[in-house]
Design an enzyme around this catalytic site. Structure first.
Site, PDB file in Angstrom:
ATOM      1  CG  ASP A 244      -1.988  -1.021   1.210  1.00 42.93           C
ATOM      2  OD1 ASP A 244      -2.001  -1.837   0.275  1.00 42.93           O
ATOM      3  OD2 ASP A 244      -2.817  -1.019   2.141  1.00 42.93           O
ATOM      4  CG  ASP A 245       0.085   3.751   2.386  1.00 42.59           C
ATOM      5  OD1 ASP A 245      -1.084   3.580   1.992  1.00 42.59           O
ATOM      6  OD2 ASP A 245       0.404   3.789   3.598  1.00 42.59           O
ATOM      7  CG  HIS A 296      -4.416   2.670  -0.798  1.00 42.76           C
ATOM      8  ND1 HIS A 296      -5.312   1.806  -0.217  1.00 42.76           N
ATOM      9  CD2 HIS A 296      -3.585   3.088   0.205  1.00 42.76           C
ATOM     10  CE1 HIS A 296      -5.035   1.690   1.076  1.00 42.76           C
ATOM     11  NE2 HIS A 296      -3.996   2.473   1.366  1.00 42.76           N
ATOM     12  CG  HIS A 300      -3.944   6.911   2.648  1.00 41.32           C
ATOM     13  ND1 HIS A 300      -4.180   6.922   4.008  1.00 41.32           N
ATOM     14  CD2 HIS A 300      -3.696   5.617   2.341  1.00 41.32           C
ATOM     15  CE1 HIS A 300      -4.071   5.695   4.490  1.00 41.32           C
ATOM     16  NE2 HIS A 300      -3.782   4.871   3.491  1.00 41.32           N
ATOM     17  CG  HIS A 387       2.140  -0.061   4.386  1.00 43.33           C
ATOM     18  ND1 HIS A 387       1.830  -1.051   5.317  1.00 43.33           N
ATOM     19  CD2 HIS A 387       1.028   0.711   4.265  1.00 43.33           C
ATOM     20  CE1 HIS A 387       0.584  -0.870   5.739  1.00 43.33           C
ATOM     21  NE2 HIS A 387       0.077   0.185   5.126  1.00 43.33           N
TER      22      HIS A 387
END
Length: 443
Positions: A244-245, A296, A300, A387
């Site tokens: 993620d991210d 995503h 965020h 991540h």
């Protein structure tokens, strides 16, 4: 004294005569010439705009309205400037017939003299803007679309065209004459190509059709023939590494891709849109390595019920602009999902993915901890959460990938994992907690 009384009486008589003459004068001059022509300038879904020829003798105008085939007119507007010859009647029902007329008036001491002759005009408001619910590719070469039913509709018109939908000049049309129908599909389209769809509804009014405004455009990529990549054996254990991210400019993003490339492995990257926009070469490399592009959200900043459809759309567009491909998977920040998220993912042809193994790499920032979290707990079919933005995670990946492969695990994307374990492509709008477990929990 008597002479003064006679003079006062005479004055009173004169005043009464003058008042009577003034009243007579108003009555005679207050006759207002009739408005010779009125017309409906335009109609929208909830309004009608009327215009008429100016009456220079009038002080203003009254606007009257009634439902179709009714004599029960009510005053719905007053125009106090005789130079203004247009009036918009609002808050009408969509796809509904109305009748109107306009009169001219003169005012005197709050009394009104109103023209008696007028022309009654009939019109019909248009249907409200059509809403397209979803566009998906449920099977090879097929495009399926669903729309909201308008209870007053006579039918629907669907248009689809290859591309992003900015130009519908060469679009193909489908006419739906069953007003109770809310879905349709077309076949024999080009696999892996993106198609844009829009819809509108219509009613008949006299000899013409009144169309609603076109819906917002939705797109979907046409499914290609289902088949496992040559290097995946559905009978052997496999897991999906997810990150993620990212991407970030730090060495961690590059190092993870270096490891995947070295061992011919793939992963799914759930990327933040604004990060993707800043690192286009990273995305292009992921595509080259056969990794799966995941959404995503744009920045965020929103979680769970605060995630909007635009948070998702904006990220998808950023990824598409760089790679020419829309993301094929979605993960919500924090993992929580909602009906809004599901509907948007369904519209964008994206399944959602949770995880079965959380490394908590964001909390510990320790390569040994992340490595042990995976190697001591991993099992066939796992979706593993990590991540892309931590150097400690990249260091752990460098150690775990060759060992996972040595233990017999195939490192695949989320889509490949579901396809291999179920024999079917993952379903857009559904959330997968593992290769075979779908849950409909929402926050």
């Amino acid at each position: 004294m008597a002479r003064k009384i006679r003079i006062a009486g005479l004055c009173l008589v004169v005043l009464i005569i003058i008042a009577a003459f003034s009243a007579m004068s108003y009555t005679q001059s207050s006759t207002v010439a009739d408005i010779s022509k009125s017309q409906i300038v335009s109609t929208a879904d909830t309004s009608a705009t009327l215009s008429w020829k100016r009456n220079s003798a009038a002080d203003g105008y009254f606007v009257y309205m009634a439902p179709a085939n009714s004599s029960d007119f009510e005053k719905v507007g007053t125009v106090k400037d005789n130079k203004q010859t247009e009036y918009k009647v609002e808050n009408l029902e969509q796809a509904t017939e109305y009748q109107f007329y306009v009169t001219a008036y003169k005012e005197h001491n709050k009394d009104f003299a109103e023209s008696k002759e007028y022309e009654t005009l009939k019109t019909c408001t248009r249907p409200t803007k059509q809403k397209l619910v979803s566009v998906t590719s449920p099977d090879v070469g097929k495009l399926s679309f669903e729309w909201e039913i308008n209870s007053k509709a006579l039918g629907y018109q669907i248009q689809y065209v290859q591309g992003d939908g900015k130009d519908f000049t060469n679009a193909k049309s489908i006419d739906i004459t069953d007003k109770a129908t809310s879905n349709s599909e077309v076949a024999d389209l080009t696999a892996k190509e993106t198609y844009a769809v829009r819809a509108r509804t219509y009613i008949n009014y006299g000899k013409e059709k009144l169309f609603s405004a076109w819906s917002d455009t939705l797109t979907a990529q046409i499914m290609e023939k289902i088949g496992m990549p040559n290097n995946i054996d559905p009978n052997k254990p496999m897991i999906a590494l997810t990150f993620d991210d990212g991407p970030v400019g730090k060495n961690s993003s590059k190092k993870i891709l270096d490891v995947l490339e070295k061992y011919n492995a793939r992963a799914t990257f759930f990327m933040i849109g604004q990060n993707a926009a800043e690192h286009p070469e990273n995305l292009k490399r992921k595509v080259k390595l056969g990794c799966e592009l995941g959404n995503h959200t744009w920045n965020h900043n929103n979680y769970g019920k605060n995630v909007t459809a635009n948070d998702i759309k904006k990220c998808s567009e950023a990824i598409y602009k760089i790679t020419g491909q829309y993301p094929t998977s979605f993960r919500s920040p924090g993992g929580a999902t909602t009906t809004t998220i599901r509907n948007e993912c369904k519209a964008e042809n994206m399944p959602l993915y949770y995880w079965t193994l959380d490394t908590q790499d964001w909390k510990h920032r320790n390569a040994d901890y992340v490595y042990n979290a995976v190697m001591k707990n991993v099992k066939d079919g796992d979706i593993i959460l990590m991540h892309e933005i931590y150097g400690s995670t990249a260091d752990a990946v460098e150690r775990m990938v060759p060992e996972l492969i040595q233990q017999g695990y195939q490192l695949v994307t989320c889509e490949e994992l579901v396809l291999a374990k179920t024999g079917k492509k993952p379903v857009p709008g559904e959330q997968y907690f593992s290769a075979t477990v779908i849950k409909n929990e929402t926050s």
